[in-house]
Design a protein around this motif. Structure first.
Motif, short mmCIF file in Angstrom:
data_model
loop_
_atom_site.label_atom_id
_atom_site.label_comp_id
_atom_site.label_asym_id
_atom_site.label_seq_id
_atom_site.Cartn_x
_atom_site.Cartn_y
_atom_site.Cartn_z
N THR A 290 -14.19 -2.69 -9.45
CA THR A 290 -13.04 -1.81 -9.67
C THR A 290 -11.94 -2.20 -8.69
OG1 THR A 290 -13.81 -0.23 -8.04
CG2 THR A 290 -14.56 0.11 -10.31
N LEU A 291 -10.75 -1.66 -8.94
CA LEU A 291 -9.64 -1.96 -8.04
C LEU A 291 -9.99 -1.48 -6.63
CD1 LEU A 291 -6.62 -0.98 -10.29
CD2 LEU A 291 -7.95 -3.09 -10.21
N TRP A 292 -10.64 -0.33 -6.55
CA TRP A 292 -11.05 0.22 -5.25
C TRP A 292 -11.93 -0.78 -4.52
CZ3 TRP A 292 -14.27 1.89 -1.51
CH2 TRP A 292 -13.87 2.98 -0.73
N ASP A 293 -12.94 -1.30 -5.21
CA ASP A 293 -13.85 -2.25 -4.57
C ASP A 293 -13.16 -3.57 -4.24
OD1 ASP A 293 -16.10 -0.63 -4.50
OD2 ASP A 293 -16.61 -1.10 -6.58
N ASN A 294 -12.21 -3.96 -5.08
CA ASN A 294 -11.44 -5.16 -4.80
C ASN A 294 -10.71 -5.02 -3.46
OD1 ASN A 294 -10.90 -7.62 -6.66
ND2 ASN A 294 -11.32 -5.95 -8.07
N ILE A 295 -10.05 -3.88 -3.31
CA ILE A 295 -9.25 -3.67 -2.10
C ILE A 295 -10.18 -3.54 -0.88
CG2 ILE A 295 -7.64 -2.09 -0.95
CD1 ILE A 295 -6.50 -1.49 -3.76
N ALA A 296 -11.35 -2.91 -1.09
CA ALA A 296 -12.26 -2.68 0.04
C ALA A 296 -13.02 -3.94 0.46
CB ALA A 296 -13.26 -1.58 -0.34
N TYR A 297 -12.92 -5.00 -0.36
CA TYR A 297 -13.79 -6.17 -0.16
C TYR A 297 -13.77 -6.72 1.27
CZ TYR A 297 -16.12 -10.58 -1.30
OH TYR A 297 -16.98 -11.64 -1.34
N GLY A 298 -12.58 -6.94 1.79
CA GLY A 298 -12.45 -7.53 3.13
C GLY A 298 -13.14 -6.68 4.20
N LEU A 299 -12.98 -5.37 4.09
CA LEU A 299 -13.59 -4.48 5.09
C LEU A 299 -15.10 -4.42 4.92
CD1 LEU A 299 -11.04 -1.52 5.18
CD2 LEU A 299 -11.13 -3.57 6.58
N LYS A 300 -15.57 -4.46 3.66
CA LYS A 300 -17.02 -4.47 3.43
C LYS A 300 -17.64 -5.72 4.02
CE LYS A 300 -17.42 -1.68 -0.76
NZ LYS A 300 -17.58 -1.77 -2.22
N ALA B 35 -5.17 -8.09 0.26
CA ALA B 35 -4.91 -9.02 1.36
C ALA B 35 -4.48 -8.27 2.62
CB ALA B 35 -3.85 -10.03 0.95
N LEU B 36 -3.62 -7.25 2.43
CA LEU B 36 -3.04 -6.58 3.61
C LEU B 36 -4.04 -5.70 4.34
CD1 LEU B 36 0.52 -5.56 2.38
CD2 LEU B 36 -0.11 -7.38 3.97
N ILE B 37 -5.11 -5.25 3.65
CA ILE B 37 -6.05 -4.32 4.28
C ILE B 37 -6.75 -4.98 5.46
CG2 ILE B 37 -8.14 -4.83 2.95
CD1 ILE B 37 -8.39 -1.70 2.68
N ASN B 38 -6.80 -6.32 5.46
CA ASN B 38 -7.45 -7.02 6.58
C ASN B 38 -6.53 -7.17 7.78
OD1 ASN B 38 -9.99 -7.81 5.26
ND2 ASN B 38 -8.58 -8.84 3.86
N LYS B 39 -5.33 -6.58 7.68
CA LYS B 39 -4.34 -6.70 8.74
C LYS B 39 -4.17 -8.15 9.19
CE LYS B 39 -4.37 -2.01 10.22
NZ LYS B 39 -5.49 -1.45 9.43
N PRO B 40 -3.81 -9.04 8.25
CA PRO B 40 -3.65 -10.44 8.62
C PRO B 40 -2.42 -10.60 9.51
CG PRO B 40 -2.84 -10.10 6.41
CD PRO B 40 -3.45 -8.80 6.84
N GLN B 41 -2.40 -11.69 10.28
CA GLN B 41 -1.21 -11.97 11.09
C GLN B 41 -0.15 -12.66 10.24
OE1 GLN B 41 -3.35 -14.06 14.06
NE2 GLN B 41 -3.76 -12.21 15.25
N VAL B 42 -0.64 -13.32 9.17
CA VAL B 42 0.29 -13.98 8.26
C VAL B 42 -0.19 -13.74 6.83
CG1 VAL B 42 1.26 -16.21 7.54
CG2 VAL B 42 0.75 -15.80 9.95
N LEU B 43 0.74 -13.43 5.94
CA LEU B 43 0.41 -13.31 4.52
C LEU B 43 1.00 -14.51 3.79
CD1 LEU B 43 -0.94 -11.38 2.44
CD2 LEU B 43 1.35 -10.57 1.91
N LEU B 44 0.12 -15.22 3.04
CA LEU B 44 0.56 -16.39 2.30
C LEU B 44 0.69 -16.01 0.83
CD1 LEU B 44 -2.00 -18.89 3.88
CD2 LEU B 44 0.32 -18.43 4.65
N LEU B 45 1.81 -16.34 0.22
CA LEU B 45 2.01 -16.00 -1.19
C LEU B 45 2.29 -17.27 -1.98
CD1 LEU B 45 3.90 -13.73 0.69
CD2 LEU B 45 3.46 -12.53 -1.43
N ASP B 46 1.41 -17.58 -2.93
CA ASP B 46 1.51 -18.81 -3.71
C ASP B 46 2.11 -18.51 -5.08
OD1 ASP B 46 1.30 -21.29 -4.78
OD2 ASP B 46 -0.89 -21.32 -4.90
N GLU B 47 3.39 -18.70 -5.23
CA GLU B 47 4.10 -18.40 -6.48
C GLU B 47 3.62 -17.09 -7.10
OE1 GLU B 47 5.85 -21.05 -8.66
OE2 GLU B 47 5.57 -22.80 -7.39
N PRO B 48 3.69 -16.00 -6.37
CA PRO B 48 3.05 -14.77 -6.84
C PRO B 48 3.72 -14.16 -8.06
CG PRO B 48 4.34 -14.32 -4.89
CD PRO B 48 4.38 -15.80 -5.09
N LEU B 49 4.97 -14.56 -8.34
CA LEU B 49 5.67 -13.91 -9.45
C LEU B 49 5.73 -14.79 -10.69
CD1 LEU B 49 8.64 -12.35 -7.45
CD2 LEU B 49 6.39 -11.42 -7.87
#
Lengths: 384, 258
Positions: free
Chosen positions: A94-104, A150-164
């Motif tokens: 689920t979207l919830w589990d997707n977002i929680a993945y890094g913390l899990k 991606a942001l839930i892991n509090k990264p120091q840098v966020l990389l975006l590969d042609e996201p749009l």
């Protein structure tokens, strides 16, 4: 290495077999900056991003994250997170589990995970859809979930590969604003890869224009558009008119006289210290040119040419004219003040004068044939 | 415009051709007549005699032991083979692919004979072990092909996403890769299971005394006509079991597409 630099790329080279994707690139990205890597496909921008993420290893050079060498660190040990072009959401969660993945994965406590995920869902305004699966939501929503994950892991840098790239135009414009807001809110470094100059110019603090595995120019949107440092940059960012010529004489310390084949001499601002007799390309943006049936008042810094109008396209905010002068077909964007009051509108086949201020033309080293291929503009060829 | 009825007729005809014999078999398993030539009334007698037939149950037990064990082993090996085939693209892999693919097209009788020759040459005692090994050899191919098909439209960026989010290979394997491939692996396993359960030709060659499987038991029972109705009853039960297996396998493969 100063404290303000978040990512430092030092003399990095990456080869795939005999192909050099990234060729001795050095780059410093400041903390909290929205930095774009812009270039045509195959220019090495995605490879560079994947090396920062850890999916590719450079053959030469070094990558530093906050001053720490991460060149040989595997992706799961780097404090950077990536937004993939295809979003790469886990379809079985689920979207919830997707977002929680890094913390899990980080084995955090249940209560903490719940709190953090809810905070992220609020940030992307998708609390309602938390228990849907990725294939039940739209492209724009997937994009937002990928950002939250991606942001839930509090990264120091966020990389975006042609996201749009996968979104339609309307949605793309909305996501642009959303990305900008999220960047302002979280305040971390964003590195954004795109081939779309519009996206890069509207979002970025600074842009690196890449071509053939090298960086052609680094600067703000304004610097890159107004003062391109190479012919490639001038043509890739926006439209421009190119004149081929030779530096003929130095007028004073700021201006040069340039001899353009078939048109005579023009005055140019010289900020590159290009040598006398060097072959150059002179770039003049269409909106820097003026057009009229009357000869302008003489001015030593104006370059005036005369020609015949070949095409006129009315575009609402401005009109685009194509004027034939010798071998050149020059495009001009002119806004129309007092539209109905203007004495007599310029018509097809009219004899006209076109002119520009010396400061608005840029002398650039001549481009290679390879560059020319990438720059060809289908609607406004600089030469017949 | 009046629609042609031809497609309807052909469809009905073909379906009848397929299913009437099976329907007859099912009906005859409830027919009091021993020879099945005419309907002589409903009976469960054959089912009762089936349940009292000891050797059949031993054969069924053997069949299930082999089907379950060879399915599990071929699921693991087949999945690994599919991974290797998908991941690496060298000339050696093309040979590997051909080797995996061949058991699907080689005639069973050839497989059976060659396996028998091999086992005898190696001094293997023919029995459950040799049947198990023989079944694994052809089941691997089916599992590998099904999993390979799933891998072909697998978006590997999710693997990178998992690593990017901090997962090592162990977490990535258990939380992302296997859950996403599970329907494919399960579908391949069910296919292998049904093939193993009713394999006759290969098993016939490599089975030894005391290792009779169900299809072989049925074959030997058919030599006496008095056993025919019992076989009908047994076939009906097998039919139901196989149908359920195939149906659930299809459910699993379809799940992802909707």
């Amino acid at each position: 290495m100063t404290e303000e630099n978040s990512v430092e790329i030092v003399n990095v080279t990456k080869r795939f077999g005999s192909f050099t994707a990234v060729n001795n690139v050095s780059l410093s990205i400041r903390r909290g900056e929205f930095f774009s890597l812009l270039g045509p496909s195959g220019c090495g921008k995605t490879t560079l991003l994947r090396m920062i993420a850890g999916f590719e290893q450079p053959q030469e050079g070094q990558l530093l994250l906050n001053g720490e060498d991460i060149t040989r660190l595997p992706p799961n040990e780097r404090k950077v997170n990536t937004i993939f072009q295809s979003y790469a959401l886990f379809p079985h969660m689920t979207l919830w589990d997707n977002i929680a993945y890094g913390l899990k994965i980080a084995r955090r406590g249940k209560a903490e995970i719940k709190q953090e995920v809810e905070k992220m869902l609020a940030l992307i305004q998708m609390e309602e859809q938390a228990y849907k699966k990725p294939d039940q939501i739209s492209g724009g929503q997937k994009q937002r979930v990928a950002i939250a994950r991606a942001l839930i892991n509090k990264p120091q840098v966020l990389l975006l590969d042609e996201p749009l790239a996968a979104l339609d135009l309307k949605l793309r414009q909305r996501m642009l604003i959303e990305l900008d807001n999220i960047h302002d809110e979280v305040g971390i470094t964003f590195i954004y890869v795109t081939h779309d100059q519009g996206e890069a110019m509207s979002l970025s603090d600074r842009i690196a224009v890449m071509n053939g595995g090298r960086i052609e120019q680094i600067g703000t949107s304004g610097e890159i558009y107004e003062a391109p440092r190479s012919s490639f940059v001038a043509a890739f960012i926006g439209d421009t008119n190119f004149f081929e010529g030779v530096v003929a004489a130095e007028l004073d310390k700021d201006y040069n006289r340039t001899r353009v084949e078939g048109l005579g001499d023009v005055v140019c601002f010289n900020d590159k210290n290009i040598q006398l007799n060097a072959p150059i390309h002179l770039s003049v943006r269409p909106e820097k040119l003026r057009i009229s049936r009357d000869r302008p008042d003489p001015n030593p810094h104006f370059n005036v040419l005369s020609g015949v109008v070949e095409d006129i396209v009315y575009l609402g905010s401005h009109t685009r004219y194509w004027v034939r002068t010798g071998d050149y077909r020059i495009s001009i964007n002119q806004q129309h003040g007092r539209f109905l009051l203007d004495e007599r509108a310029i018509k097809w086949k009219d004899q006209v004068f076109i002119w520009w201020h010396a400061d608005d033309g840029f002398m650039l080293e001549q481009y290679s044939e390879h560059d020319e291929l990438l720059m060809t503009l289908p609607d406004a060829p600089a030469k017949p | 415009m009046k629609r042609s009825r031809l497609p309807l007729f052909t469809t009905v005809f073909i379906l009848l051709f397929f299913y009437v014999p099976i329907l007859l078999l099912v009906l005859n398993s409830f027919n009091a007549s021993r020879f099945g030539g005419s309907w002589e009334g409903f009976t469960l007698n054959w089912y009762v005699r089936l349940f009292n037939d000891g050797p059949i149950w031993t054969a069924l037990r053997n069949t299930l032991i082999i089907a379950v064990s060879s399915t599990l082993v071929s699921m693991i090996l087949g999945t690994l083979a599919a991974f290797a085939l998908h991941r690496y693209n060298t000339r050696l892999q093309r040979i590997h692919y051909t080797l995996i693919y061949t058991p699907l097209v080689v005639p069973d009788i050839l497989m059976g004979m060659s396996l028998l020759l091999f086992f005898v040459a190696m001094g293997f005692q023919l029995g459950l072990t040799t049947i198990f090994l023989a079944h694994v050899t052809f089941c691997i191919s089916y599992v590998a092909m099904v999993v390979l098909a799933r891998l072909q439209d697998f978006d590997f960026s999710v693997i990178e996403a998992s690593q990017d989010l901090g997962a090592g290979w162990w977490d990535t394997l258990w939380r992302v890769l296997l859950p996403m491939l599970a329907p494919g692996i399960a579908a391949g396993g069910l296919l292998a299971f049904t093939l193993s359960i009713d394999d006759f030709v290969i098993t016939f060659f490599v089975s030894g005394p005391g290792s009779t499987t169900l299809p072989i038991r049925i074959y030997s029972m058919m030599k006496h006509s008095r056993n025919m109705p019992i076989i009908n009853a047994l076939s009906t039960i097998l039919l139901v079991v196989t149908f359920l297996a195939v149906w659930s396998s299809q459910r699993l493969t379809r799940e992802k597409r909707t």
